[in-house]
Design an enzyme around this catalytic site. Structure first.
Site, PDB file in Angstrom:
ATOM      1  N   GLU A   8       0.816  -1.223   0.000  1.00 19.68           N
ATOM      2  CA  GLU A   8       0.000   0.000   0.000  1.00 19.68           C
ATOM      3  C   GLU A   8       0.844   1.265   0.000  1.00 19.68           C
ATOM      4  O   GLU A   8       0.397   2.328  -0.415  1.00 19.68           O
ATOM      5  CB  GLU A   8      -0.932  -0.029   1.221  1.00 19.68           C
ATOM      6  CG  GLU A   8      -1.919   1.115   1.296  1.00 19.68           C
ATOM      7  CD  GLU A   8      -3.054   0.845   2.278  1.00 19.68           C
ATOM      8  OE1 GLU A   8      -3.499  -0.330   2.361  1.00 19.68           O
ATOM      9  OE2 GLU A   8      -3.494   1.781   2.953  1.00 19.68           O
ATOM     10  N   ASP A 113      -2.410  -2.965   3.480  1.00 23.49           N
ATOM     11  CA  ASP A 113      -2.749  -3.060   4.906  1.00 23.49           C
ATOM     12  C   ASP A 113      -3.966  -3.962   5.089  1.00 23.49           C
ATOM     13  O   ASP A 113      -4.884  -3.959   4.276  1.00 23.49           O
ATOM     14  CB  ASP A 113      -3.084  -1.673   5.479  1.00 23.49           C
ATOM     15  CG  ASP A 113      -1.904  -0.724   5.410  1.00 23.49           C
ATOM     16  OD1 ASP A 113      -0.788  -1.194   5.088  1.00 23.49           O
ATOM     17  OD2 ASP A 113      -2.092   0.472   5.670  1.00 23.49           O
ATOM     18  N   ASP A 115      -6.788  -3.905   6.421  1.00 23.25           N
ATOM     19  CA  ASP A 115      -8.038  -3.296   6.867  1.00 23.25           C
ATOM     20  C   ASP A 115      -8.945  -3.146   5.652  1.00 23.25           C
ATOM     21  O   ASP A 115      -8.585  -3.529   4.547  1.00 23.25           O
ATOM     22  CB  ASP A 115      -7.785  -1.950   7.558  1.00 23.25           C
ATOM     23  CG  ASP A 115      -6.920  -1.015   6.719  1.00 23.25           C
ATOM     24  OD1 ASP A 115      -6.912  -1.160   5.474  1.00 23.25           O
ATOM     25  OD2 ASP A 115      -6.252  -0.137   7.286  1.00 23.25           O
ATOM     26  N   TYR A 332       4.859   3.657  11.685  1.00 23.48           N
ATOM     27  CA  TYR A 332       3.733   4.209  10.948  1.00 23.48           C
ATOM     28  C   TYR A 332       2.761   4.905  11.905  1.00 23.48           C
ATOM     29  O   TYR A 332       2.313   4.313  12.879  1.00 23.48           O
ATOM     30  CB  TYR A 332       3.027   3.075  10.205  1.00 23.48           C
ATOM     31  CG  TYR A 332       1.968   3.558   9.273  1.00 23.48           C
ATOM     32  CD1 TYR A 332       2.296   4.328   8.172  1.00 23.48           C
ATOM     33  CD2 TYR A 332       0.633   3.258   9.502  1.00 23.48           C
ATOM     34  CE1 TYR A 332       1.325   4.788   7.320  1.00 23.48           C
ATOM     35  CE2 TYR A 332      -0.350   3.705   8.649  1.00 23.48           C
ATOM     36  CZ  TYR A 332       0.002   4.470   7.563  1.00 23.48           C
ATOM     37  OH  TYR A 332      -0.967   4.934   6.723  1.00 23.48           O
TER      38      TYR A 332
END
Length: 620
Positions: A8, A113, A115, A332
DNA sequence: GCAAGGTC
């Protein structure tokens, strides 16, 4: 076999490539700024030793929009609720790099990621890859699952990929379409409406009256608080208390009943107490107590603390953390996770801080035996670990004051997480006078532990209580009935607003700061300073918009409150879990907004009138 | 030109 891996963001592709290749990659630059392609070999189970190219995108690479025939002025705003929606490649160079690298790939492995948005970005990557290579199908497209970059975890993820979660993709696409339709239709309606009127000057500020499903609930919170402060009526209350003089010290005993708004009632109890001029110590309890070290750091906590401690806006805090992340000093910074993975080597991170002149010694003491595994909260976004320092930097070498503060805060927070709770002893003395109970408390801090490295929290010994014995009878000459009055709430502070948005599901860790910033640039709210503190209050326009929408009686919907966004959040989860579909949710929610849109359009004068009245009221 | 969501 050739495998194309796509993450990503660049930091992930770099780290994963380094791990999978055992630090042996060939790096190629791309047309897209910030993006590198890494070539190496890796042994994937089932495929054997493969030629791997690892690259990344920069978040979303496509967006949704209306066809040109539905642009501003070309159609009535209400049409946007059902107009066609197009997918547009918004990042051509990034998209192009994926398309180019996919040409001769046999397999695509998605490393976004873990999510919901990551799942959708994975689907976007697949579209880009398929634009040049239609051999990439469900059979040879994989998705790796990882939540942090620890070596064994990444290797595990590479060897056990799963399929893209189509339901999650649908859920995100549902959100995107709704936000666009609702945002664009209401923004055009409101902007046109206010331009025709002369009530509000639109030429200064942003020249737009925008509506967004996150903007308005955020504005609503601020207006609600402002009105509660303004309309606050102080109420008197009464209570009992007892002062006891002992060892040249006055100890204040507090009534266990708190206070009451009925004077006669309290007076009655007081008169009952006065029948006796003696009280008795019914209980003396000494018990150990702790002050817990902080939880591992999430984005929202970082923003709340930076606002509270440094008076930094949430946007500035996130910007500073992001810069520090890009320089490789912090992990992050957008995360909802408040627990460290059990496998993570935290001592190694503590070790890197031992060279600092201010917290180096403390770090060393942790390594010398004081280290404690951090507490864990109950949040996990399954995508990122809590924010922590990944490398040491001497803060005096940072040129930016905000970055200095944020780095120091993150380091101290991390060291505090890895420390022992502070320990103390609490003494509670209970005094009975008549039928009423009163207590006095004393605290002795025995071991400061994490507090030594974490100056952002105060926990200090109170004045030592004199000695009281259980059963002891005391002559009461300091028993009184007192009065007080309720005080108004204060105006909204930024940390409070962030907390409200967080619990109500308005925005995400990455966007909460942007929403606040946006309603400031729209001229709906302003920041003010009062007695050294900063508050956010609504402008006349902001108040008028909320008041106007509240005056229009919508059915089953409020355009200024957070409930609808929260409900959408639940519906999206239902799509992910397969309990409903994107189509059902879209038609239901659009239906609700269409009714609200029609009513808003019919009641334009109500909106304008509300603004007018508020401006008039402020003049007088 | 509008939204909110990624990321730099």
């Amino acid at each position: 076999m050739k495998i194309l891996c796509v993450a990503e963001k660049p930091s992930i592709s770099k780290a994963v490539a380094k791990t999978l290749s055992a630090d042996n990659t060939r790096t190629r630059k791309t047309k897209a700024k910030y993006i590198m392609n890494y070539d190496f070999k890796f042994n994937f189970p089932g495929y054997g030793l493969c030629d791997v190219t690892m690259t990344s995108v920069l978040g979303h690479i496509t967006n949704v929009d209306f066809p040109p025939s539905f642009s501003w002025g070309k159609c009535p705003p209400g049409r946007l609720l059902e107009a066609p929606v197009l997918e547009i490649v918004s990042q051509k160079d990034v998209y192009g790099n994926i398309a180019q690298e996919a040409r001769n790939a046999n397999i695509l492995m998605i490393w976004t990621d873990c999510d919901r948005e990551g799942e959708f970005i994975g689907w976007e990557i697949l579209q880009a890859a398929r634009s040049t290579n239609t051999n990439l199908t469900a059979d040879n497209v994989w998705r790796s699952q990882f939540s942090h970059l620890e070596r064994t975890h990444v290797l595990q993820a590479a060897k056990n990929p799963v399929k893209l979660d189509v339901n999650a993709v649908k859920a995100v696409s549902c959100r995107m379409e709704l936000d666009l339709r609702v945002g664009a239709s209401f923004t055009r309606l409101l902007t046109d409406l206010f331009r025709k009127s002369t009530v509000v000057q639109l030429d200064k500020g942003s020249n737009l009256i925008s509506y967004g499903t996150c903007q308005f609930p955020t504005l609503g919170f601020i207006v609600d608080r402002y009105n509660r402060v303004k309309n606050f009526v102080s109420e008197p209350f009464w209570f009992l208390c007892v002062d006891v003089k002992r060892d040249n010290q006055t100890v204040q005993f507090t009534w266990t009943e708190g206070h009451f708004f009925d004077r006669l009632y309290v007076l009655l109890l007081y008169q009952n107490c006065l029948k006796s001029d003696q009280g008795q110590v019914t209980n003396v309890i000494r018990k150990p107590t702790s002050n817990w070290r902080p939880l591992p750091l999430t984005t929202v906590e970082l923003q709340k603390d930076c606002a509270r401690i440094f008076k930094m806006s949430s946007k500035d805090a996130l910007d500073a953390a992001e810069k520090l992340y890009n320089k490789g000093f912090l992990s992050y910074p957008r995360t909802e996770t408040d627990q460290f993975p059990a496998t993570m080597d935290l001592k190694e991170l503590v070790q890197k801080q031992t060279q600092d002149s201010r917290w180096g010694q403390y770090s060393q003491s942790l390594l010398d035996g004081q280290f404690k595994q951090p507490r864990g909260g109950n949040r996990d976004d399954k995508a990122h670990p809590p924010i922590h320092p990944v490398n040491y930097v001497n803060t005096s070498s940072l040129d930016n004051d905000k970055q200095k503060k944020v780095y120091e805060y993150v380091v101290r927070r991390f060291l505090a997480c890895c420390s022992e709770d502070a320990k103390g002893e609490q003494t509670t003395v209970t005094l009975q006078w008549g039928d009423e109970n009163f207590t006095a408390n004393g605290l002795t801090v025995i071991a400061r532990n994490y507090l030594d490295i974490y100056p952002y929290r105060k926990w200090e010994s109170s004045k030592q209580l004199p000695k009281f014995d259980q059963g002891e009878v005391i002559k009461i000459n300091g028993g009184r009935m007192k009065d007080g009055k309720t005080s108004p709430p204060s105006h909204m502070t930024e940390p409070e607003l962030i907390a409200l948005m967080d619990v109500n599901g308005i925005g995400t860790d990455a966007t909460i700061a942007e929403h606040i910033h946006k309603i400031i640039t729209r001229g709906y709210v302003v920041k003010i300073k009062q007695r050294g503190s900063e508050f956010i209050i609504p402008s006349e326009l902001g108040m008028g918009l909320i008041e106007g929408f509240d005056r229009i009686e919508f059915e089953n919907i409020s355009l200024s409150k957070p409930f609808l966004r929260k409900r959408l959040e639940n519906s999206l989860q239902d799509i992910v879990d397969g309990r409903t579909t994107k189509e059902v949710v879209l038609s239901e929610v659009i239906q609700l907004y269409r009714q609200a849109f029609v009513q808003s359009a019919q009641n334009g004068t109500t909106l304008i009138q509300a603004c007018k009245e508020i401006i008039e009221a402020n003049k007088s």
